[in-house]
Design a protein around this motif. Sequence first.
Motif, PDB file in Angstrom:
ATOM      1  N   LEU A  69      12.517   2.843  -1.047  1.00 46.09           N
ATOM      2  CA  LEU A  69      11.338   3.678  -1.309  1.00 46.09           C
ATOM      3  C   LEU A  69      10.373   3.621  -0.132  1.00 46.09           C
ATOM      4  CD1 LEU A  69      10.719   2.785  -5.062  1.00 46.09           C
ATOM      5  CD2 LEU A  69      11.415   5.026  -4.183  1.00 46.09           C
ATOM      6  N   VAL A  70      10.148   2.430   0.406  1.00 45.43           N
ATOM      7  CA  VAL A  70       9.256   2.272   1.558  1.00 45.43           C
ATOM      8  C   VAL A  70       9.820   3.030   2.758  1.00 45.43           C
ATOM      9  CG1 VAL A  70       8.388   0.592   3.252  1.00 45.43           C
ATOM     10  CG2 VAL A  70       8.195   0.112   0.806  1.00 45.43           C
TER      11      VAL A  70
ATOM     12  N   PHE B 192       4.340   4.024  -7.260  1.00 40.70           N
ATOM     13  CA  PHE B 192       4.203   3.410  -8.580  1.00 40.70           C
ATOM     14  C   PHE B 192       3.353   4.296  -9.493  1.00 40.70           C
ATOM     15  CE2 PHE B 192       4.670  -1.205  -6.817  1.00 40.70           C
ATOM     16  CZ  PHE B 192       6.022  -0.974  -6.592  1.00 40.70           C
ATOM     17  N   ASP B 193       2.253   4.849  -8.944  1.00 41.77           N
ATOM     18  CA  ASP B 193       1.407   5.749  -9.728  1.00 41.77           C
ATOM     19  C   ASP B 193       2.183   6.981 -10.177  1.00 41.77           C
ATOM     20  OD1 ASP B 193      -0.794   4.082  -9.515  1.00 41.77           O
ATOM     21  OD2 ASP B 193      -1.691   5.181  -7.837  1.00 41.77           O
ATOM     22  N   LEU B 194       3.030   7.488  -9.306  1.00 43.62           N
ATOM     23  CA  LEU B 194       3.863   8.639  -9.648  1.00 43.62           C
ATOM     24  C   LEU B 194       4.826   8.291 -10.778  1.00 43.62           C
ATOM     25  CD1 LEU B 194       4.904  11.543  -8.968  1.00 43.62           C
ATOM     26  CD2 LEU B 194       6.521  10.413  -7.423  1.00 43.62           C
TER      27      LEU B 194
ATOM     28  N   ARG C 279       2.437  13.789  -7.618  1.00 44.83           N
ATOM     29  CA  ARG C 279       3.119  13.783  -6.326  1.00 44.83           C
ATOM     30  C   ARG C 279       2.717  12.535  -5.544  1.00 44.83           C
ATOM     31  NH1 ARG C 279       5.909  17.980  -4.732  1.00 44.83           N
ATOM     32  NH2 ARG C 279       5.796  19.854  -5.962  1.00 44.83           N
ATOM     33  N   ALA C 280       3.669  11.994  -4.800  1.00 48.81           N
ATOM     34  CA  ALA C 280       3.386  10.896  -3.878  1.00 48.81           C
ATOM     35  C   ALA C 280       3.847  11.333  -2.496  1.00 48.81           C
ATOM     36  CB  ALA C 280       4.120   9.624  -4.308  1.00 48.81           C
TER      37      ALA C 280
ATOM     38  N   CYS D  55       0.828  -1.211   0.000  1.00 53.00           N
ATOM     39  CA  CYS D  55       0.000   0.000   0.000  1.00 53.00           C
ATOM     40  C   CYS D  55       0.861   1.259   0.000  1.00 53.00           C
ATOM     41  CB  CYS D  55      -0.936   0.003   1.194  1.00 53.00           C
ATOM     42  SG  CYS D  55      -2.285  -1.172   1.057  1.00 53.00           S
ATOM     43  N   VAL D  56       1.983   1.209   0.706  1.00 53.08           N
ATOM     44  CA  VAL D  56       2.897   2.351   0.734  1.00 53.08           C
ATOM     45  C   VAL D  56       3.469   2.596  -0.660  1.00 53.08           C
ATOM     46  CG1 VAL D  56       5.135   3.146   1.611  1.00 53.08           C
ATOM     47  CG2 VAL D  56       3.483   2.136   3.173  1.00 53.08           C
ATOM     48  N   LEU D  57       3.806   1.523  -1.371  1.00 49.24           N
ATOM     49  CA  LEU D  57       4.409   1.659  -2.697  1.00 49.24           C
ATOM     50  C   LEU D  57       3.417   2.084  -3.767  1.00 49.24           C
ATOM     51  CD1 LEU D  57       6.769  -1.443  -2.673  1.00 49.24           C
ATOM     52  CD2 LEU D  57       7.470   0.948  -2.753  1.00 49.24           C
ATOM     53  N   GLY D  58       2.128   1.842  -3.565  1.00 52.54           N
ATOM     54  CA  GLY D  58       1.113   2.147  -4.576  1.00 52.54           C
ATOM     55  C   GLY D  58       1.186   3.557  -5.141  1.00 52.54           C
ATOM     56  N   PRO D  59       1.144   4.600  -4.295  1.00 53.66           N
ATOM     57  CA  PRO D  59       1.238   5.964  -4.829  1.00 53.66           C
ATOM     58  C   PRO D  59       2.567   6.250  -5.531  1.00 53.66           C
ATOM     59  CG  PRO D  59       0.358   5.993  -2.597  1.00 53.66           C
ATOM     60  CD  PRO D  59       0.823   4.599  -2.861  1.00 53.66           C
TER      61      PRO D  59
END
Length: 121
Positions: free
Chosen positions: A101-102, A42-44, A51-52, A36-40
Amino acid sequence: MQTNLTALPDDATRVADLGQLKRDRGTKSFEISDDCVLGPIFDLFAGRIDRAYGEDVEWWAETFADIKAEDAGHVALAAMSTWHFDRNRCGPGIAALQAELVKRARKLLAGMTADELEHFQ
């Protein structure tokens, strides 16, 4: 006689952040999984958002410099090679980048208020 409600202080039980009140000290805050932390992020990287966690892609790209050269090489190989035997060797580098990243994201999350964190629940 009429009470001026705007002059009264805000109720601490309504506006306090989690853990701020003595009775909340034993309350655990919610946990966000690494996925869940990585989701935004990845979207970025995919260009779906700009922005994430309040930071732009340039800020997040600095993470590549924080991992070992061998791990960065694995990430680059995964991005460039279509050969399955190359891609099979890239797991450790990808895992190292994701962990970094996390780590960065969790530092940002730790500085957020309860209202800001509600978005991620």
